[in-house]
Structure formats: structure tokens, C-alpha cells
Motif scaffolding. Structure first.
Motif, PDB file in Angstrom:
ATOM      1  N   GLU A   1       0.823  -1.190   0.000  1.00 22.13           N
ATOM      2  CA  GLU A   1       0.000   0.000   0.000  1.00 22.13           C
ATOM      3  C   GLU A   1       0.866   1.251   0.000  1.00 22.13           C
ATOM      4  O   GLU A   1       1.874   1.342   0.686  1.00 22.13           O
ATOM      5  N   LYS A   2       0.428   2.179  -0.806  1.00 20.04           N
ATOM      6  CA  LYS A   2       1.176   3.429  -0.861  1.00 20.04           C
ATOM      7  C   LYS A   2       0.726   4.336   0.267  1.00 20.04           C
ATOM      8  O   LYS A   2      -0.461   4.566   0.465  1.00 20.04           O
ATOM      9  N   MET A   3       1.699   4.822   1.003  1.00 23.57           N
ATOM     10  CA  MET A   3       1.388   5.658   2.162  1.00 23.57           C
ATOM     11  C   MET A   3       2.181   6.939   2.039  1.00 23.57           C
ATOM     12  O   MET A   3       3.335   6.937   1.640  1.00 23.57           O
TER      13      MET A   3
ATOM     14  N   VAL B   1      13.891  12.442  -4.756  1.00 25.01           N
ATOM     15  CA  VAL B   1      12.641  13.192  -4.933  1.00 25.01           C
ATOM     16  C   VAL B   1      12.144  12.902  -6.342  1.00 25.01           C
ATOM     17  O   VAL B   1      12.942  12.770  -7.247  1.00 25.01           O
ATOM     18  N   VAL B   2      10.841  12.828  -6.487  1.00 26.96           N
ATOM     19  CA  VAL B   2      10.327  12.637  -7.841  1.00 26.96           C
ATOM     20  C   VAL B   2       9.230  13.655  -8.142  1.00 26.96           C
ATOM     21  O   VAL B   2       8.591  14.189  -7.244  1.00 26.96           O
ATOM     22  N   MET B   3       9.048  13.878  -9.435  1.00 23.12           N
ATOM     23  CA  MET B   3       7.856  14.606  -9.853  1.00 23.12           C
ATOM     24  C   MET B   3       6.798  13.539 -10.123  1.00 23.12           C
ATOM     25  O   MET B   3       7.129  12.436 -10.548  1.00 23.12           O
ATOM     26  N   ALA B   4       5.564  13.842  -9.800  1.00 21.49           N
ATOM     27  CA  ALA B   4       4.537  12.826  -9.964  1.00 21.49           C
ATOM     28  C   ALA B   4       3.562  13.219 -11.050  1.00 21.49           C
ATOM     29  O   ALA B   4       3.046  14.337 -11.060  1.00 21.49           O
ATOM     30  N   VAL B   5       3.357  12.265 -11.979  1.00 24.46           N
ATOM     31  CA  VAL B   5       2.444  12.505 -13.088  1.00 24.46           C
ATOM     32  C   VAL B   5       1.382  11.419 -13.045  1.00 24.46           C
ATOM     33  O   VAL B   5       1.514  10.386 -13.683  1.00 24.46           O
ATOM     34  N   PRO B   6       0.347  11.600 -12.262  1.00 23.69           N
ATOM     35  CA  PRO B   6      -0.616  10.519 -12.039  1.00 23.69           C
ATOM     36  C   PRO B   6      -1.275   9.995 -13.309  1.00 23.69           C
ATOM     37  O   PRO B   6      -1.621   8.823 -13.384  1.00 23.69           O
ATOM     38  N   ALA B   7      -1.414  10.851 -14.298  1.00 23.90           N
ATOM     39  CA  ALA B   7      -2.091  10.400 -15.512  1.00 23.90           C
ATOM     40  C   ALA B   7      -1.275   9.363 -16.279  1.00 23.90           C
ATOM     41  O   ALA B   7      -1.830   8.550 -17.005  1.00 23.90           O
ATOM     42  N   HIS B   8       0.032   9.384 -16.081  1.00 26.73           N
ATOM     43  CA  HIS B   8       0.880   8.540 -16.935  1.00 26.73           C
ATOM     44  C   HIS B   8       1.885   7.704 -16.177  1.00 26.73           C
ATOM     45  O   HIS B   8       2.890   7.280 -16.730  1.00 26.73           O
ATOM     46  N   ASP B   9       1.647   7.504 -14.904  1.00 29.47           N
ATOM     47  CA  ASP B   9       2.498   6.596 -14.141  1.00 29.47           C
ATOM     48  C   ASP B   9       1.611   5.903 -13.126  1.00 29.47           C
ATOM     49  O   ASP B   9       0.885   6.547 -12.370  1.00 29.47           O
ATOM     50  N   GLN B  10       1.650   4.607 -13.122  1.00 31.13           N
ATOM     51  CA  GLN B  10       0.723   3.826 -12.314  1.00 31.13           C
ATOM     52  C   GLN B  10       0.869   4.113 -10.818  1.00 31.13           C
ATOM     53  O   GLN B  10      -0.106   4.234 -10.102  1.00 31.13           O
ATOM     54  N   ARG B  11       2.124   4.229 -10.354  1.00 29.31           N
ATOM     55  CA  ARG B  11       2.315   4.485  -8.923  1.00 29.31           C
ATOM     56  C   ARG B  11       1.763   5.841  -8.547  1.00 29.31           C
ATOM     57  O   ARG B  11       1.050   5.993  -7.552  1.00 29.31           O
ATOM     58  N   ASP B  12       2.091   6.826  -9.366  1.00 29.44           N
ATOM     59  CA  ASP B  12       1.612   8.178  -9.109  1.00 29.44           C
ATOM     60  C   ASP B  12       0.089   8.211  -9.145  1.00 29.44           C
ATOM     61  O   ASP B  12      -0.557   8.922  -8.373  1.00 29.44           O
ATOM     62  N   PHE B  13      -0.474   7.431 -10.052  1.00 31.84           N
ATOM     63  CA  PHE B  13      -1.922   7.368 -10.206  1.00 31.84           C
ATOM     64  C   PHE B  13      -2.585   6.849  -8.934  1.00 31.84           C
ATOM     65  O   PHE B  13      -3.513   7.442  -8.395  1.00 31.84           O
TER      66      PHE B  13
ATOM     67  N   ALA C   1      -9.845  12.247 -17.227  1.00 26.42           N
ATOM     68  CA  ALA C   1      -9.197  12.137 -15.921  1.00 26.42           C
ATOM     69  C   ALA C   1     -10.160  11.650 -14.835  1.00 26.42           C
ATOM     70  O   ALA C   1      -9.752  10.973 -13.895  1.00 26.42           O
ATOM     71  N   GLU C   2     -11.417  11.957 -15.006  1.00 25.10           N
ATOM     72  CA  GLU C   2     -12.387  11.568 -13.991  1.00 25.10           C
ATOM     73  C   GLU C   2     -12.636  10.059 -13.975  1.00 25.10           C
ATOM     74  O   GLU C   2     -12.803   9.459 -12.915  1.00 25.10           O
ATOM     75  N   THR C   3     -12.692   9.481 -15.158  1.00 26.22           N
ATOM     76  CA  THR C   3     -13.136   8.093 -15.241  1.00 26.22           C
ATOM     77  C   THR C   3     -11.999   7.083 -15.420  1.00 26.22           C
ATOM     78  O   THR C   3     -12.224   5.887 -15.407  1.00 26.22           O
ATOM     79  N   MET C   4     -10.787   7.596 -15.613  1.00 27.03           N
ATOM     80  CA  MET C   4      -9.644   6.671 -15.791  1.00 27.03           C
ATOM     81  C   MET C   4      -9.555   5.712 -14.606  1.00 27.03           C
ATOM     82  O   MET C   4      -9.763   6.116 -13.468  1.00 27.03           O
ATOM     83  N   ILE C   5      -9.217   4.456 -14.904  1.00 26.07           N
ATOM     84  CA  ILE C   5      -9.017   3.541 -13.781  1.00 26.07           C
ATOM     85  C   ILE C   5      -7.549   3.132 -13.621  1.00 26.07           C
ATOM     86  O   ILE C   5      -7.173   2.507 -12.647  1.00 26.07           O
TER      87      ILE C   5
ATOM     88  N   GLU D   1       1.174   4.154 -22.267  1.00 22.33           N
ATOM     89  CA  GLU D   1       1.598   3.871 -23.639  1.00 22.33           C
ATOM     90  C   GLU D   1       1.988   5.145 -24.396  1.00 22.33           C
ATOM     91  O   GLU D   1       1.849   6.249 -23.906  1.00 22.33           O
ATOM     92  N   GLU D   2       2.407   4.910 -25.610  1.00 20.74           N
ATOM     93  CA  GLU D   2       2.774   5.983 -26.522  1.00 20.74           C
ATOM     94  C   GLU D   2       1.538   6.813 -26.887  1.00 20.74           C
ATOM     95  O   GLU D   2       0.417   6.307 -26.829  1.00 20.74           O
ATOM     96  N   GLY D   3       1.762   8.042 -27.295  1.00 24.72           N
ATOM     97  CA  GLY D   3       0.615   8.839 -27.720  1.00 24.72           C
ATOM     98  C   GLY D   3       1.069  10.224 -28.168  1.00 24.72           C
ATOM     99  O   GLY D   3       2.261  10.487 -28.275  1.00 24.72           O
TER     100      GLY D   3
END
Length: 875
Positions: free
Chosen positions: A300-302, A335-347, A370-374, A379-381
Motif C-alpha cells: 500500500e502506498k502511504m 525526490v520525484v515529480m509525480a504525473v498521475p495520468a501517466h504513471d501507475q504508482r503516481d496514479f 481524468a475523472e473516469t480513468m481507472i 503507452e505511446e501517444g
RNA sequence: GCGGGAGUGCCAGAGUCUGGAAAAUGGGUUGGACUCAAAAUCCAAUAGCUUAGUGCUUACGCAGGUUCAAAUCCUGUCUCCCGCACCA
């Protein structure tokens, strides 16, 4: 004591007494250096798993020696280390005494294996004459700037009472005692292996003789990744926060930043704020305890917000700073920058703590929400919502441009990161090489002068189990500074024993050398090791360290090669009852017991014949019995037999030459199991035809066989060789393969005859009468005709043959026959009738002997629809 | 999750690279010979059917494909083992 046990002892004594395996450094012969990883002499002694390992090496060494190489094949002991010291605390024996006893026991056990070691070259890392050179090397590396003392988060094992290198932590636990490891910030001695990270990685490609698995493990361990360092600003401050990312294309999607909880900067950031206490609590109670607990697959991420903000340099957005357990303190910048949309851990983290998700990369075919992403879109884009320069371009292609852009604005730089950490080599324990440094209040840490080496490990110390015993030794600790001469303290930490084992193979080349750890001349002749043999568990420990040492030594101009081990072989383990042999499992098969009962050659033959040496095998008691029986059969071959005929001379010459060739090829590939099978087949054959060849030919073949087999069963072969030739079979010349004596058609004949024999037996069984005579009638058959047809086609080309077959519409019949035609060729398959007759005539005597009946061979011109094989008539 | 390896008879284990009569070799089991007897040794059988056969039918984790021909090459899939793993 069995016969083989006696023979074993006899020859081991001879080899030892006359130093049969002594190696000369000044030979004109081509060299070959064969080496097994040296053992740690534990009190437990050797079990058959060890025996297998050493037997693998010995076969190779013996083979190379017979092939005419000057073979360096030494043995020694990795004799420093914790178990000895723990025994001292528990059983109140001095580690030196414990070790000496263990070494003595190991030596006698190793000798009873009959391996062809040159024992004059033995090294023991706990001898002053060895560890002196450890210290010498330490000083060389120190002076070259490859050793430094620094504070860093390090692994601490409470039960061992010392720090550990990263490589010595497995799954968060100590590799020796399996105790959970703690992280502490301590000042320690480090070897800068990271200076060589790039070369260590790059040259893995050149290690052609290494198993791919080990290479991959090293690659992963070094863990190189290309990325970008980006400077974020800290809000309400002039300071900057540098982060490392491999995805600069997602910079515009950053919605928060995360520090590793134990990062020293964290407390600084929250000092005096309302978050101070909470952060402290979090770090102490949650984050660190959780760091290494890997019981759950998805941990679990804490984390928690720490009340401070950063500023994204590309769009000046203000973003919150968190601490969280999924960020490692010692990778990248911590330290990291967090990009929740494109990194599973950050998400996952963002979802849990309700942090916004901003999409900056979208697939071509659809858009993301962003609201409905699970889950994160990794991937590439195409880039969206970013700087207009990059919007619309493919993200992967844009990375170069983005990096360039960041560098121009001086907010980022391209860099390479490694997972590999510097090697922590100091240990807070007694039984190891003292680190030759002195701490002076005036001058700081000062190296001991080279002339003052060795710094001897004092023997007169107390083992209380608390702290390093060296601390209590005044004579040891109190010393004058080698720079200013004032009172100073000696370093009491000792070296990681992996330091000792990173160069021991160099010392074997001349273990008496006094002007340095090793002689350049010997390095040029002997090194690198041609064939190294050991366990895969050292993939990212010893095998990595040793590579590093050699590269460092090369740069210090102490030697001139790049890699220590040209070829590496990793052997499989020996299991018993489905588990690895260990005392705690209670499934140990002791080597001594087996040697005593069956003789050492039986043990060797069994362990090597069971399966390919790289595979895990299961010890079975029936198996060793079988090996014993096999050796007995070989032993029986020594008895002279009356010469009855010479029928099998050509066969025998063909067989022995084929055997030599096959064994040679298979040993070279470590297919010992196959080599042994070929040997067994040959022995079966030999006992069958004994008496049907001239003594001269028989003895010649047998002598050659002994040389070949001596790789596997040296003692027995010495014993039998004694009857045939002077000197030792171990030092004989590997027999030359005489290619033109190998005649495969003889084997076809043999198959043919043995087919007849088995048929006749079947018939005899069936008729249940007392026959007087057997008639073998050679006749035609449709298949015979068919072969003839093919012969008329006159082509060996498969397609043409098949064409013919298809035209005739006889696919089914033919498809069974064609393979042998293609494989063997028409002429070989087609044992013509005349030839069959001749063959049967030639083997008549043998057949008669076999059946104890008169045999007559007849030709039947009228035979129809009869088998290709001769018909059998019993009278 | 990533990477690597493996799945063949009663068992262990060859064969796979390079397609061509599947099962080498050892163990085990069964029968036979030799023995007063046992051990050892030797012979035979050991997927099924069948026989005076180089016979037929099955069969290399599972499912497909390529081919005259696949344990072997290709695709998918399952299982097991090993290594690495919150590496930004």
C-alpha cells in the motif's frame, strides 16, 4: 573398506607424495587456468553438493591437462568471516582456532575427492601473508581516489552487528543470517564501484563464455537508465529541488512532488511548521518500517502532504509536496515529480489522496478522461495540454526536443542513473582484514604507510558479543599518526570478506610473491582465468566485485587485461528429498560416508552422470549403487581373456576412436552426463567382444579408454593403467582421434546382427522345442524392390525423390521410408542382399556362440512378401 | 509487473540449435539363467494391439499453424522453477 576406497587412498597418497599436479610458471606449453570458487571453511564439512561442484572442475582440469595444456588448478580458503567469530562468542574458541580446524577438515575432505589441485599454491585469506596484500591493495585504491569515507543511508544487520553492502541484502534481509535489515545513516568506507558502472555494464556484452542468466542479473543490478534532471523551484524560497525523470515528455502533467520520507531535506523543509511533528511521526512509524516489508505483492502506498509547495519550471504551476513510502532515498535524487495520468504508482497515490490528475498524453484513437480513468495511461501517444511547441507530436519522438529545450532554459540536463551503489566495505567486526587507516585529530583519516604493512590483527582480544572486540585492544588502537606523528587511533573496522575474494585468483599465480600482491609477469602468463566454476548466487556479489577489481587494477597499471574470467560455468545444486541439502533440513548426505562406502570414483561418476552439471539433481541411493556396479565392471575388464578370434578388431578400433571424439566434444561443452553415457556404452561393448579381438588391439583400445575415463574416475584408471604403461594416467597424453578408423557402416552391421539375434531369441521362445540348427534365409521383399526403385531414380535430392513418390501416389508407404533414405543415404540403407549374406556368414561364429546352435545362411531366390530381414527356420 | 529457464515413459534424464523411423543411458518393476539360497552378474520384457513382420494404433503440457514430414520451426495458452522488482 571397499576395494575402490583402498585404490583411492593409494593413488591420492602417490599424487600427494610426488607432487604429481605441481604446476610450473615457466612452461612453454599453452596455459589453461581452471578455477572453482574457493570455499568458506565452515565447521560443518563437505556434503555431496560441494563434491559435485569440485568434481565438475576437476574433470575439466584433468581433460585440459591430458590435452597438453599447462593447467593451473589451485585451491584455497575464504577463511575470514562472521561464522568463525560467532563461534568464538558462543563456544568460546578463538576464531583463528575455529578456522584452522575447519580448514584442516576441509583440506582432508577435498583431498579425499582426489582432485588434481596443486596444493603448493593454496591461499588462506586469514593468513597475514595474504591479508597484508589486501591492505596493500586498499592503499593503492585509496591513493587512486577509489575509496572514500562518507555518510550515507546504509544497511545495518542487528544480529550480525555490522553494516552490509547493498548486494548482501536479499529481500530486505541479511544474506547470511536472514535477519531483517535496518537503514541507518552512518559514516563508512566505500569503494567507488560506481565509477566503473558504465564499463562494467558495457563490457558484459563481451563476456561470451558466461551464462546469459548471470549477465542479465548483472545488467539489472547495475540498472542503467537514461533520463533528465529537472530543477523545480521551492515556493517561498530561493532553493531548488532537483528531480530525476525518464519521462520529461510528461513534465506538463505534474500535479505533485514526492520526497522519500527519510530524505534529509524533508525535516529541513518542515522545520518550525505545524507539520513538523506529524512528519516526524510518519517517518518513524510508517515509512521506515514499511520500507522493506515485502510480504504483500502490492504494497500500500502511504504518504502525507508536508505543507510546502514547489513550482513547475515549465509552466510555473504551484504543486504540493508530499512524502511517501514508494520513493527510494538512494535512487535518483530521492525526490520525484509525480504525473498521475501517466504513471501507475503516481496514479494510485493521487487517487488515494485526492490529488488532481492532468492528462498530457493521449492515444491517437480516443481521448482520456481524468475523472473516469481507472489506471494510468503509460503507452505511446500524442502530446496535449503542454507547451505549444510540443503539442500534437508523438511523445517518444519529442523527448529529445524537450530535453534540448530544458537545457536551453537551464532548468534541466540529460543524465544517466544507475541502480548500482558504491560498495560499502567496512564491517564492525573482528575476524577480517584490518582497514589500514588511522584517525588523527589533526590530520583526519590518514592511510598507514606502505612500509608499515601489515597491520596485524591482534589475537589477544575478548569476545563479549557486544561491539567490535578490536575496540578493546589498546595495543591495536593506540597508534601514532603516520603523517604528523601525534597520538592517534587506529581504524577498528575490518574489510568485507568480499574484498578478500575479489582478487584471490591472482594470488594463486604465485602465492609466495613478496614484492606485491601479485607479479605482473605471472598475470601476463596465467590470467585471465579460462574456466571459472561456481554458484549462481554470486552473480551480483563476488562476480561483480571481481570484475571491478580487475578494471581498477588495470587502470593502476598493475596488470593488463579487462575481465578476470573468460568462461563461467554455474553448476546446479544437489537436492535430497526435494530440498536443498542443509543441516537444518536434516537431509545432508555426507561426502566422507559415501567415499568410505563406495570409493570416491563412484561418487564422482554418480554426481556427474546423473544430469547436466548445470541442472539441479536429486540424490538417490540407488544411483550411487549403479555407479559402483559400473566401476566394478570396468575393473573386471583388466582380467586377461584368451584370444578366441579377431572378428571385432575393426569394430573396436572404430568404437574407441568414436568414443574419444565424443567424450572430447562433450567435456568441452560440459555435457559430462552424455560423455559418461558414451563411456558406459563403450564398456558394455568391450565386455561383450572381449576375447574376439587380438590382445594387442584390445590392450591398445583399453589403454586409450583409461586415459579418456581418467577424467571421471582417476583413481581406478590409475590403478588399471599401471598394468599397461609406465607413469601416471593423469599425466598421459589424450589419445588422438584417428578419423579414418571410424566406420559407421560397421555400426549398421551391428544393428542388423543384433536385430537377427533378438528375432531368433523371440522365435526360440515361441517354438518351445529343443532345436538343433537355425537357418537364416535371406530373401527379397517389396521394400527391397522399392529401395531399388529409388536407386534407379538416382537422385539423393529429397525433392526429386519426393516427386517420384507423389507421382506414384504411394505417399503413405513412402513417408515412412523416406526419412531414413535422406538421413542415411540410399546406399547405406540398402544393405544389398549379397552383403547381407556375407554379413551373416561373417558373423556366423558369433551367432552360433550366442545361440549355442549351428547356424546356416541360405539365399532364397523365390522369396516373396518376406521381410527384408532374413527369415528364420529352426530345425 | 519485468527478465530468464523448463514441461518427453513408472522415475531421473537424452533428443530441440541444424525437422527426417521418438525415447539414448541409468534406475525401478516383471520374467528367465546361474546359485542349496541370497547378493552380484548375464539375458529378456516394460504405451496399447498384434505377430515367424523393419506390422498397426497411440504418443514429447494444451490448442492451432507451416511442411511430403514436427518433440524439434511459428502463433496462442496453461503450469512449474529461478532471478529482479514501488528504480521515477
Amino acid at each position: 573398506m571397499g576395494k575402490f576406497t583402498e585404490i583411492g587412498k593409494k593413488w591420492q597418497e602417490k599424487w600427494d607424495k610426488y607432487k604429481v599436479f605441481k604446476v610450473d610458471n615457466n612452461s612453454k606449453k599453452e596455459k589453461c587456468y581452471v578455477l572453482e570458487m574457493f570455499p568458506y571453511p565452515s565447521g560443518k564439512g563437505l556434503h555431496v553438493g560441494h563434491s559435485r561442484n569440485y568434481a565438475i572442475g576437476d574433470v575439466y582440469a584433468r581433460f585440459k591437462r591430458l590435452k597438453g595444456f599447462n593447467v593451473l588448478y589451485p585451491m584455497g580458503f575464504d577463511a575470514f568471516g562472521l561464522p568463525a567469530e560467532n563461534a568464538a562468542i558462543k563456544a568460546n574458541v578463538h576464531p583463528k582456532e575455529y578456522t584452522e580446524k575447519a580448514v584442516k577438515n576441509f583440506t582432508s575432505q577435498l583431498k579425499s575427492l582426489g582432485n588434481s589441485y596443486d596444493w603448493d599454491r593454496e591461499v588462506r585469506t586469514c593468513d597475514v601473508s595474504y591479508y597484508k596484500w589486501n591492505q596493500w591493495i586498499f592503499l593503492k585504491l585509496f591513493n587512486a581516489g577509489l575509496i572514500e569515507r562518507k555518510e550515507a543511508p546504509v544497511n545495518w544487520c542487528n544480529s550480525c552487528g555490522t553494516v552490509l553492502a547493498n548486494e548482501q541484502v536479499e529481500d530486505g534481509s541479511c544474506w547470511k543470517c536472514h535477519n531483517e535489515v535496518e537503514i541507518k545513516n552512518l559514516e563508512q568506507w566505500f569503494l567507488k564501484i560506481t565509477d566503473y558502472a558504465d564499463e562494467l555494464l558495457e563490457s558484459i556484452k563481451e563476456l561470451e563464455g558466461w551464462p546469459g542468466k548471470i549477465k542479465t542479473m548483472q545488467e539489472n543490478w547495475i540498472g542503467r537508465s537514461e533520463g533528465t534532471l529537472v530543477n523545480f523551484k521551492l515556493k517561498d524560497s530561493e532553493e531548488e529541488i532537483q528531480i530525476f525523470t525518464t519521462r520529461p515528455d510528461t513534465l506538463w502533467g505534474v500535479t505533485y512532488m514526492v520526497y522519500a520520507p527519510e530524505h534529509p531535506k524533508v525535516m529541513e523543509l518542515v522545520e518550525g511548521t505545524e507539520y513538523e511533528d506529524k512528519v516526524k511521526k510518519f517517518v518513524d512509524n510508517v515509512a521506515l518500517g514499511d520500507r522493506y516489508s515485502r510480504t504483500d505483492d502490492d504494497k500500500e502506498k502511504m504518504g502525507m502532504f508536508i505543507g510546502r509547495y514547489g513550482i513547475n519550471p515549465v509552466n510555473n504551476e504551484i504543486i504540493p509536496i508530499y512524502i511517501a513510502n514508494f520513493v527510494l532515498p538512494d535512487y535518483g535524487t530521492g525526490v520525484v515529480m509525480a504525473v498521475p495520468a501517466h504513471d501507475q504508482r503516481d496514479f494510485e497515490f493521487a487517487k488515494k489522496y485526492n490529488i488532481p490528475i492532468k492528462i498530457v498524453i493521449e492515444p491517437e484513437e480516443y481521448s482520456l478522461d481524468a475523472e473516469t480513468m481507472i489506471k494510468a495511461y503509460v503507452e505511446e501517444g500524442k502530446i496535449v495540454n503542454s507547451d505549444e511547441k510540443f503539442n500534437g507530436s508523438t511523445n517518444l519522438e519529442a523527448i529529445g526536443g524537450i530535453n534540448h529545450y530544458l537545457e536551453e532554459l537551464k532548468i534541466g540536463e540529460v543524465t544517466t542513473q544507475y541502480k548500482l551503489r558504491d560498495w560499502l566495505i567496512s564491517r564492525q567486526r573482528y575476524w577480517g582484514t584490518p582497514i589500514p587507516m588511522i584517525k588523527c585529530d589533526e590530520c583526519g583519516y590518514v592511510p598507514v604507510d606502505e612500509e608499515d604493512l601489515p597491520v596485524k590483527l591482534p589475537l589477544d582480544v575478548k569476545f563479549t558479543g557486544e561491539g567490535n572486540p578490536l575496540l578493546g585492544s589498546k595495543e591495536f588502537v593506540d597508534v601514532k599518526c603516520s603523517k604528523c606523528g601525534k597520538d592517534a587511533k587506529r581504524e577498528t573496522d575490518t574489510m568485507d570478506t568480499f574484498f578478500d575474494s575479489s582478487w584471490y585468483f591472482l594470488r594463486y599465480c604465485n602465492n609466495k610473491f613478496e614484492e606485491g600482491a601479485f607479479d605482473r609477469k605471472d598475470m601476463d602468463y596465467w590470467m585471465p582465468v579460462d574456466q571459472y566454476i561456481g554458484g549462481a548466487e554470486h552473480a551480483v556479489l563476488h562476480l561483480l566485485y571481481a570484475r571491478f577489481f580487475i578494471k581498477a587494477f588495470r587502470d593502476l597499471k598493475l596488470l593488463n587485461f579487462d575481465e578476470p574470467f573468460s568462461k563461467l560455468f554455474t553448476q546446479g545444486m544437489v537436492y535430497k528429498d526435494g530440498a536443498k541439502m542443509s543441516k537444518s533440513e536434516g537431509n545432508v548426505v555426507n561426502q566422507d560416508d559415501m567415499v568410505e562406502k563406495y570409493g570416491v570414483d563412484s561418487v564422482r561418476v554418480f554426481l556427474l552422470g546423473l544430469a547436466h552439471p548445470s541442472k539441479t539433481v536429486e540424490w538417490g541411493d540407488e544411483g550411487i549403487e549403479a555407479s559402483f556396479r559400473f566401476l566394478s565392471r570396468v575393473y573386471g575388464l583388466k582380467d586377461k581373456v584368451k584370444e578366441e578370434s579377431k572378428d571385432y578388431e575393426k569394430h573396436l578400433e572404430s568404437k574407441i576412436n568414436k568414443l574419444i571424439k565424443e567424450v572430447e566434444e562433450n567435456i568441452e561443452e560440459f555435457n559430462y552426463n552424455i560423455a559418461l553415457i558414451k563411456i558406459m556404452e563403450f564398456v558394455n561393448y568391450l565386455s561383450k567382444i572381449k576375447g574376439n579381438v587380438s590382445l594387442e588391439i584390445y590392450n591398445d583400445a583399453f589403454k586409450k579408454f583409461l586415459v579418456v575415463f581418467s577424467c571421471f574416475a582417476p583413481h581406478l584408471c590409475e590403478e588399471l593403467y599401471e598394468h599397461h604403461d609406465e607413469g601416471y594416467v593423469s599425466l598421459a597424453k589424450w589419445p588422438e582421434v584417428i578419423e579414418n578408423k571410424i566406420d559407421l557402416s560397421l555400426e549398421k552391421e551391428e544393428d542388423f546382427i543384433s536385430g537377427i539375434v533378438s528375432d531368433v531369441h523371440a522365435v526360440l521362445k515361441l517354438v518351445k522345442i529343443e532345436p538343433k540348427k537355425i537357418k537364416l534365409i535371406v530373401a527379397d521383399s517389396w521394400k527391397y524392390e522399392l529401395f531399388k526403385n529409388f536407386k534407379e531414380v538416382g537422385s539423393r535430392d529429397m525433392k526429386e525423390v519426393m516427386g517420384k513418390v507423389l507421382i506414384e501416389g504411394r505417399e503413405k508407404e513412402i513417408s515412412k521410408l523416406v526419412p531414413s533414405l535422406i538421413k542415411k543415404g540410399i546406399d547405406e540403407v540398402l544393405l544389398e542382399r549379397e552383403k547381407e549374406v556375407e554379413l551373416l556368414e561373417r558373423n556366423k561364429r558369433m551367432l552360433e556362440k550366442e545361440f549355442k546352435l549351428e547356424v546356416e545362411v541360405l539365399e532364397d531366390d523365390n522369396g516373396k512378401a518376406l521381410p527384408l530381414k532374413p527369415a528364420i527356420i529352426i530345425e
